[in-house]
Write a protein that holds these residues in place. Structure first.
Motif, PDB file in Angstrom:
ATOM      1  N   TYR A  97       1.026  -1.623  -0.345  1.00  0.00           N
ATOM      2  CA  TYR A  97       0.111   0.160   0.464  1.00  0.00           C
ATOM      3  C   TYR A  97       0.329   1.521  -0.130  1.00  0.00           C
ATOM      4  CZ  TYR A  97      -3.179   3.128   2.096  1.00  0.00           C
ATOM      5  OH  TYR A  97      -3.944   4.932   1.026  1.00  0.00           O
ATOM      6  N   ALA A  98       2.190   0.940   0.452  1.00  0.00           N
ATOM      7  CA  ALA A  98       2.928   2.271   1.086  1.00  0.00           C
ATOM      8  C   ALA A  98       3.119   2.500  -0.350  1.00  0.00           C
ATOM      9  CB  ALA A  98       3.848   2.493   1.819  1.00  0.00           C
ATOM     10  N   GLY A  99       3.351   1.339  -1.102  1.00  0.00           N
ATOM     11  CA  GLY A  99       3.967   2.126  -2.604  1.00  0.00           C
ATOM     12  C   GLY A  99       3.367   2.204  -3.439  1.00  0.00           C
ATOM     13  N   LEU A 100       1.791   1.838  -3.804  1.00  0.00           N
ATOM     14  CA  LEU A 100       1.112   2.294  -3.930  1.00  0.00           C
ATOM     15  C   LEU A 100       0.582   4.094  -4.190  1.00  0.00           C
ATOM     16  CD1 LEU A 100      -1.528   1.123  -5.779  1.00  0.00           C
ATOM     17  CD2 LEU A 100      -2.951   0.552  -4.156  1.00  0.00           C
ATOM     18  N   VAL A 101       1.000   4.456  -2.967  1.00  0.00           N
ATOM     19  CA  VAL A 101      -0.087   5.619  -2.819  1.00  0.00           C
ATOM     20  C   VAL A 101       1.259   6.543  -2.067  1.00  0.00           C
ATOM     21  CG1 VAL A 101      -1.863   5.076  -1.530  1.00  0.00           C
ATOM     22  CG2 VAL A 101       0.056   5.717   0.301  1.00  0.00           C
ATOM     23  N   THR A 146      10.884   2.813   0.711  1.00  0.00           N
ATOM     24  CA  THR A 146      12.369   2.634   1.281  1.00  0.00           C
ATOM     25  C   THR A 146      12.465   2.767   2.654  1.00  0.00           C
ATOM     26  OG1 THR A 146      13.251   1.886  -0.403  1.00  0.00           O
ATOM     27  CG2 THR A 146      14.782   2.140   0.646  1.00  0.00           C
ATOM     28  N   ALA A 147      11.845   4.112   2.899  1.00  0.00           N
ATOM     29  CA  ALA A 147      12.491   4.300   4.190  1.00  0.00           C
ATOM     30  C   ALA A 147      11.450   3.914   5.193  1.00  0.00           C
ATOM     31  CB  ALA A 147      11.704   6.384   4.541  1.00  0.00           C
ATOM     32  N   LEU A 148      10.223   3.566   5.070  1.00  0.00           N
ATOM     33  CA  LEU A 148       9.188   2.578   5.332  1.00  0.00           C
ATOM     34  C   LEU A 148       9.656   1.391   5.936  1.00  0.00           C
ATOM     35  CD1 LEU A 148       6.575   3.209   7.226  1.00  0.00           C
ATOM     36  CD2 LEU A 148       5.474   2.298   4.908  1.00  0.00           C
ATOM     37  N   GLU A 191       8.176  -0.747  -3.603  1.00  0.00           N
ATOM     38  CA  GLU A 191       9.646   0.604  -4.409  1.00  0.00           C
ATOM     39  C   GLU A 191       9.030   0.071  -5.109  1.00  0.00           C
ATOM     40  OE1 GLU A 191      11.143   3.760  -4.439  1.00  0.00           O
ATOM     41  OE2 GLU A 191      10.760   2.759  -1.965  1.00  0.00           O
ATOM     42  N   MET A 192       8.770  -0.821  -5.922  1.00  0.00           N
ATOM     43  CA  MET A 192       8.866  -1.019  -7.830  1.00  0.00           C
ATOM     44  C   MET A 192       7.623  -0.820  -7.990  1.00  0.00           C
ATOM     45  SD  MET A 192      10.395  -5.330  -7.774  1.00  0.00           S
ATOM     46  CE  MET A 192       9.779  -5.165  -9.626  1.00  0.00           C
ATOM     47  N   ILE A 193       5.928  -0.270  -7.267  1.00  0.00           N
ATOM     48  CA  ILE A 193       4.640  -0.024  -7.480  1.00  0.00           C
ATOM     49  C   ILE A 193       4.928   1.174  -7.687  1.00  0.00           C
ATOM     50  CG2 ILE A 193       2.163  -0.125  -6.240  1.00  0.00           C
ATOM     51  CD1 ILE A 193       2.804  -2.531  -5.430  1.00  0.00           C
TER      52      ILE A 193
END
Length: 514
Positions: free
Chosen positions: A127-131, A138-140, A176-178
């Protein structure tokens, strides 16, 4: 009947769910969709946590913390579903992600049951990568690893530690890729939107300079460059194919630019002989990219120092196979390479810019032809009358009439008279300033409209007297008048005409009477 009713309810339920999760396509709607998606994921994770709690019910040490987390996550998920996300900024979207890191690593790690929650890491970091923007996932990921390290340092969650770290890193890479894919798609969509928005004013350009400036501004914004200037061929450049006998000899002239240091007005280069990157791009009809401007022989050191260019791109502007200009684009930072999408944007910009430049050039040529005397190349009567109606307050009008011109026409014919007219127009044009207007408004009658006073008119007459050698015995008479405050153009013209004919009657040839 029962099946149709149930099918209808299922269809309406799915439609409501789609509307709830995907409310629209604008920025506010997208933010609402992402916020509601976070709530839905929290509820999904809560159902998963309830199942894990049921399976590990015998673990009395973990039972109470898990029940508390299940209850808290349920409240958090419902809150995220009901929040008015359209009122917030995009930066708020990071807040649904942060609690998951602390809830997971402390809430489940301290009781030692974190090994059951590895799929939740996938949900959280995916979800982080999505938004979020690239880099923040990466930081998360690093935050999750650090919190897990704190838990392990407290002597808890010693089991499955390697597997958990691997799951976090794997989920972080996927997230990260997302993020990179979504960010690239956003950037491309933004570039296309800027390109389409910039084409509207470009299509409305009325002059070649305006069109070149708008092309430069559009290229700078779309390509995120630090500066651009557009060079335009002085006349249509012929094809430079295998069947040509030699390179084109036409010049490219800078017409408009954008960015710091982009004022290259008057810069000119020869397409056929110049070794610069712009000339090479013009000859080959292909984009030319210079990654390292400091060491390239295609870029002059003076140019690099002036704009601090590190990478440059030369883009030919074509109409079919014919070249009408070249865009010179530079970055003050090194750019290693241009991707395929950027190449497509450049190609589209070049295709759109070519017809616009050609159209405004044709319009300017038509306007110039309508205001130009076909025999002498100076302004015609229409240009004279138009300029007379737009006089400056400090205008000075000088009128000329050729002496013995009718006798020349009668004795030697019109070809001789035409030669004298062309020669006089050239001598007069060479005797005035660049800002002065020279017109032929009658058979052998000429005019100069300038700004200044009597000294300006006398300087023109002195230079003309030195330049005019009276070929075929044809001299000239002249008279001038300086505009008075509030004077009507017709009255100024009448006073200059009086001065002209007063001198002509005195037959003094080169000294104005008034």
């Amino acid at each position: 009947m029962q099946n149709e009713r149930s099918r209808s309810w299922a269809w309406w339920a799915s439609r409501w769910l789609r509307t709830w999760l995907v409310p629209g396509l604008d920025e506010d709607a997208q933010r609402t969709r992402k916020g509601r998606l976070a709530g839905a994921l929290y509820l999904a994770a809560d159902v998963y946590a309830a199942c894990v709690t049921a399976q590990t019910w015998e673990n009395e040490q973990a039972r109470l913390p898990q029940l508390l987390i299940v209850a808290g996550v349920a409240v958090l998920g419902l809150t995220l579903l009901l929040l008015p996300w359209h009122r917030f900024r995009d930066s708020v979207l990071i807040w649904p992600v942060l609690p998951s890191a602390f809830l997971l690593n402390f809430g489940e790690g301290l009781p030692g049951v974190l090994g059951h929650y590895q799929p939740v890491y996938m949900l959280s970091l995916g979800y982080a990568g999505l938004v979020l923007r690239p880099g923040r996932t990466t930081a998360l990921t690093a935050l999750n690893v650090a919190l897990l390290g704190v838990v392990a340092g407290l002597g808890r969650q010693q089991e499955h530690l390697v597997e958990l770290v691997g799951t976090i890193l794997f989920a972080g890479v996927i997230g990260e890729m997302i993020a990179a894919a979504i960010w690239t798609q956003k950037r491309q969509r933004s570039d296309l939107e800027q390109l389409h928005a910039g084409l509207r004013p470009l299509l409305q350009a009325q002059t070649e300079s305006d069109a070149a400036r708008l092309i430069s501004e559009l290229a700078m914004h779309v390509l995120r460059a630090d500066g651009v200037f557009t060079m335009v061929s002085e006349r249509p450049i012929p094809g430079f194919g295998a069947g040509d006998s030699g390179p084109p000899a036409d010049d490219l002239v800078a017409r408009g630019g954008a960015g710091i240091g982009a004022d290259f007005s008057g810069v000119r280069l020869s397409v056929g002989t110049d070794p610069s990157g712009a000339a090479v791009a013009a000859r080959t009809r292909r984009h030319l990219y210079v990654a390292d401007a400091l060491s390239s022989p295609l870029v002059s050191r003076q140019y690099v120092a002036r704009v601090s260019a590190r990478s440059l791109l030369y883009v030919p502007i074509l109409v079919g196979d014919r070249l009408v200009g070249v865009m010179v684009i530079w970055w003050t930072r090194p750019v290693s390479d241009l991707d395929h999408f950027t190449d497509q944007v450049i190609e589209l910009l070049s295709i759109q810019a070519g017809p616009v430049l050609e159209r405004v050039r044709q319009v300017e040529e038509l306007d110039r032809a309508a205001m130009t005397d076909s025999l002498t190349g100076v302004g015609n009567r229409r240009a004279f009358e138009q300029a007379l109606q737009c006089l400056a307050d400090d205008a000075v009008l000088v009128l000329f009439d050729l002496d013995k011109f009718k006798a020349l026409n009668d004795s030697q014919g019109h070809p001789a008279g035409d030669r004298v007219l062309r020669a006089f127009a050239a001598a007069l044009a060479g005797s005035v300033r660049d800002t002065d207007l020279v017109c032929r408004f009658g058979g052998d009658e000429f005019a100069v409209i300038a700004r200044g006073d009597g000294a300006v008119a006398r300087a023109v007459l002195e230079r003309l007297a030195s330049a005019w050698s009276a070929p075929e015995g044809v001299g000239f008479s002249a008279g001038y008048a300086v505009r008075q405050v509030g004077e009507a153009p017709a009255l100024l013209n009448a006073r200059a005409d009086e001065a002209l004919y007063a001198e002509k009657n005195l037959r003094r040839g080169r000294s104005p009477a008034g």
